[in-house]
Design an enzyme around this catalytic site. Structure first.
Site, short mmCIF file in Angstrom:
data_model
loop_
_atom_site.label_atom_id
_atom_site.label_comp_id
_atom_site.label_asym_id
_atom_site.label_seq_id
_atom_site.Cartn_x
_atom_site.Cartn_y
_atom_site.Cartn_z
N TYR A 1 0.85 -1.20 0.00
CA TYR A 1 0.00 0.00 0.00
C TYR A 1 0.89 1.26 0.00
CZ TYR A 1 -2.60 3.97 1.51
OH TYR A 1 -3.10 5.24 1.58
N CYS A 39 -8.53 14.98 5.20
CA CYS A 39 -9.37 16.06 5.74
C CYS A 39 -9.41 17.25 4.78
CB CYS A 39 -8.86 16.52 7.11
SG CYS A 39 -9.25 15.39 8.43
N HIS A 66 3.41 18.15 7.47
CA HIS A 66 2.30 17.53 6.74
C HIS A 66 1.38 18.66 6.26
CE1 HIS A 66 -1.09 14.24 6.89
NE2 HIS A 66 -0.53 14.31 5.71
N SER A 91 -4.71 13.48 7.67
CA SER A 91 -4.95 12.75 6.42
C SER A 91 -6.44 12.71 6.09
CB SER A 91 -4.46 11.30 6.57
OG SER A 91 -3.12 11.32 7.00
N ARG A 145 -7.15 5.43 -4.06
CA ARG A 145 -6.27 6.56 -4.36
C ARG A 145 -6.02 6.74 -5.85
NH1 ARG A 145 -3.86 9.38 0.19
NH2 ARG A 145 -4.65 8.29 2.00
N LYS A 161 5.77 9.37 3.18
CA LYS A 161 5.62 9.55 4.63
C LYS A 161 6.90 9.16 5.38
CE LYS A 161 1.37 10.73 4.08
NZ LYS A 161 0.96 12.12 4.26
N ASP A 219 0.46 17.92 0.16
CA ASP A 219 0.59 17.00 1.30
C ASP A 219 1.79 17.28 2.20
OD1 ASP A 219 -0.45 14.72 2.70
OD2 ASP A 219 1.19 13.51 1.91
#
Ligand code: OXD
Ligand code: MN
Length: 616
Positions: A199, A252, A228, A250, A378, A208, A279
């Site tokens: 993933y 939002c 972030h 995340s 995604r 990340k 992001d």
């Protein structure tokens, strides 16, 4: 053939190959020819499904295993020698134990497979912000996604030269066994290991893992910040541009805010929003005393459900070519993709994200298990596809920030927007952020949790030290951005959102930027500066909160209201979090802000009008 003479890179590749024991090693040079060949191979093996070339040129669909659909926070570790350095915000593992465990799982797992070596840069190669990583992986899907999300290829190795340092990333898909899934970070060794997942958030190691967890640690030591945050530019009718960075947890709405289309009357006047990033922001001090930011990524790994022509036209447009979709539904009538919220009409013939035929008759909006697309499905789309991508997207020096915005999903208490009194108060506001959990990570959704600066899952070290780093950064800049907090998600007593959000957030952005230039008034309240209702432009706002109930100035007043009693409770809650979770590493400056909040709230009388808010 190896593409470099850098002995550290060669050694890392050799060690990785010794561990994974692949049949073959392929260096990714980033050429169009090589990428096209890999796509073809992935289509042949079934890893990718080719979509309609006329309607979605060069686009593909990928399905993950059903046990592997989101970030796994409870299997994500920060492996520092000293347990305390990882902090209460992270799961910790002793580095020696972690290496042993990972080696045991990965040993021989690439037998019969190819190991790809991906040299990539986070940031424009040659920029002083940029950092190079090497990810080895046995997944073509990872190569193709990294090729969209980062700047990949030989130029990254050239930038490293003979002995430059880089971030090591080892990814082995193994059997995608959820019980043996580990996402491990070794900030003291500049190393990341990911096993048993495919993933994106767990395996695109530039994102990340590197650009936030490892980079936040590097930033603390080197005097910069990895956040972030989206970065957007507002162009004024006279051509002047201002830049804003905004942190939201995340899923939002960061991508939506980053690509916002202003209401018609703003467009007619000549306002425009341009996207620098959606992001991640790397932020450094400029010689001019301001903070400057770049987006280290090269694409968008966006949440598909809910994205449509109206909610985010620019994101949708970004996905129309060269995009990899993951876990969305396949419309078999025309070999395109579909997800909940893309259109009102449901596709007649479609295959759901698990690969099974989907029956639209059984679809129930409230039951996620009946969805055709996974709630965390995604799209991975190149940033250059975005119609509103900023001309500064490729800038080596970044953009200067006028404002930093924090925001979470809060049904009550937090007003639509408020401004911090100063930098340290802004840090306090960020440190006290909480928001409801979403499908971006495994576990229950809709649970309110503390998510300081939207970095709870991404700070690669102790959260208390992270707060202290923010305070230090503020002390070092002579012209820091102003800090604000927004809440697009306030609800009435029936649970209806009270603010339209999306493009109408421009109205709030305008007030924020006016405040940065001392061109708008505000009311001082115990929590900070709040707009006067008349200072938010409501021209042509035609929002229906519920059937027959249109948004009014009174609604605006209600969502700007500060209820001192609720804020006293909030202050107690923050104190509980500081004392119970972060403990003795909370900087004194934040304790002082908490005391000020309490005393200011105690000093004002509770407003006579009873709030109709739904409780958080
Ligand atoms: C993301 C996330 O994918 O925050 O950006 O989970
Ligand atoms: Mn994110």
């Amino acid at each position: 053939m190896a593409l470099t003479k850098n002995s550290k890179v060669l050694e890392f590749v050799e060690e990785s190959a010794k561990l994974g024991q692949p049949d073959k090693i392929v260096w990714i040079d980033g050429s169009a020819k090589q990428i096209a060949a890999l796509k073809e191979e992935a289509v042949k093996s079934g890893e990718l499904i080719k979509l309609n070339e006329q309607l979605l040129p060069d686009c593909y669909l990928h399905r993950t295993k059903v046990n592997d659909v989101a970030r796994v926070e409870d299997r994500t570790f920060i492996c520092t020698k000293n347990r305390d350095d990882a902090g209460p915000n992270n799961y910790w593992m002793d580095p020696r134990q972690a290496y042993e465990l990972a080696n045991e799982i990965a040993r021989g797992s690439m037998k019969g497979r190819t190991m790809y070596v991906i040299p990539y840069s986070m940031g424009v190669v040659g920029s002083s912000f940029a950092k190079i990583g090497i990810e080895v992986t046995d997944s073509i899907y990872v190569v193709l996604n990294m090729n969209i999300m980062t700047r990949v290829g030989k130029q990254c190795l050239d930038a490293l030269g003979k002995d430059g340092d880089f971030i090591k990333g080892f990814h082995a898909k193994c059997n995608v066994d959820a019980d043996k899934r580990y996402i491990m970070h070794f900030p003291e060794d500049n190393t990341i290991i990911s096993v048993n997942s495919a993933y994106g958030g767990n395996v695109l190691l530039g994102k990340k893992c590197f650009a936030l967890r490892i980079a936040s640690y590097l930033g603390k030591n080197e005097g910069w910040m990895a956040e972030h945050m989206l970065i957007l530019g507002v162009t004024y009718p006279d051509g002047e541009k201002k830049y804003v960075a905004a942190a939201f947890p995340s899923a939002c709405g960061k991508t939506n805010l980053a690509m916002l289309i202003p209401p018609k009357h703003y467009l007619e006047k000549g306002y425009k929003i341009e996207t620098v990033g959606d992001d991640i922001a790397w932020i450094r001090r400029g010689e001019d005393g301001r903070l400057w930011a770049v987006n280290p990524e090269n694409g968008f790994f966006g949440v598909a459900p809910g994205t449509n022509e109206h909610s985010n036209y620019n994101a949708l447009k970004s996905t129309q070519r060269g995009t990899i979709f993951t876990n969305v539904a396949l419309n078999t009538d025309n070999m395109t993709v579909w997800w909940e919220g893309l259109s009102k009409e449901l596709p007649e013939h479609c295959i759901d994200w698990t690969g099974k035929p989907w029956d639209p008759a059984k679809f129930d909006k409230k039951d996620k298990s009946t969805c055709a697309a996974h709630p965390n499905s995604r799209f991975t789309a190149p940033a250059t596809n975005c119609p509103c991508v900023s001309p500064e997207f490729d800038s080596k020096r970044g953009v200067p920030l006028s404002a930093i915005i924090f925001g979470g999903r809060r049904a009550s208490t937090t007003p639509l927007v408020y401004e911090a009194r100063d930098w340290n108060h802004g840090v306090f506001i960020g440190s006290a952020m909480s928001s409801e959990t979403t499908a971006a990570a495994t576990g229950a959704t809709g649970v309110l949790r503390h998510d300081p600066m939207a970095m709870k899952p991404f700070t690669g070290y102790h959260m208390g030290d992270y707060f202290a780093h923010w305070i230090e950064m503020g002390a070092k800049v002579t012209n820091p951005p102003k800090i604000f907090n927004v809440n697009w998600f306030r609800c009435d007593k029936d649970g209806n959102f009270m603010w339209p959000g999306f493009g109408d957030n421009m109205r709030v952005l305008e007030w924020i930027l006016k405040r940065c230039e001392n061109k708008a008034d505000a009311v001082e309240t115990p929590v900070g500066f709040v707009p006067r209702a008349e200072d938010i432009d409501l021209t042509d706002l035609d929002y229906e909160i519920k059937k027959g109930k249109k948004f009014t100035v009174d609604d605006l007043k209600e969502i700007l209201e500060i209820d001192a009693d609720k804020w006293l409770k909030e202050a107690d809650e923050i104190e509980g979090y500081y004392k119970g979770t972060i403990k003795d590493r909370i900087p004194q400056e934040l304790w002082d802000c908490l005391e000020t909040l309490k005393s200011k709230c105690s000093a004002v009388k509770k407003p006579a009008k009873k709030s109709t808010d739904k409780n958080d």
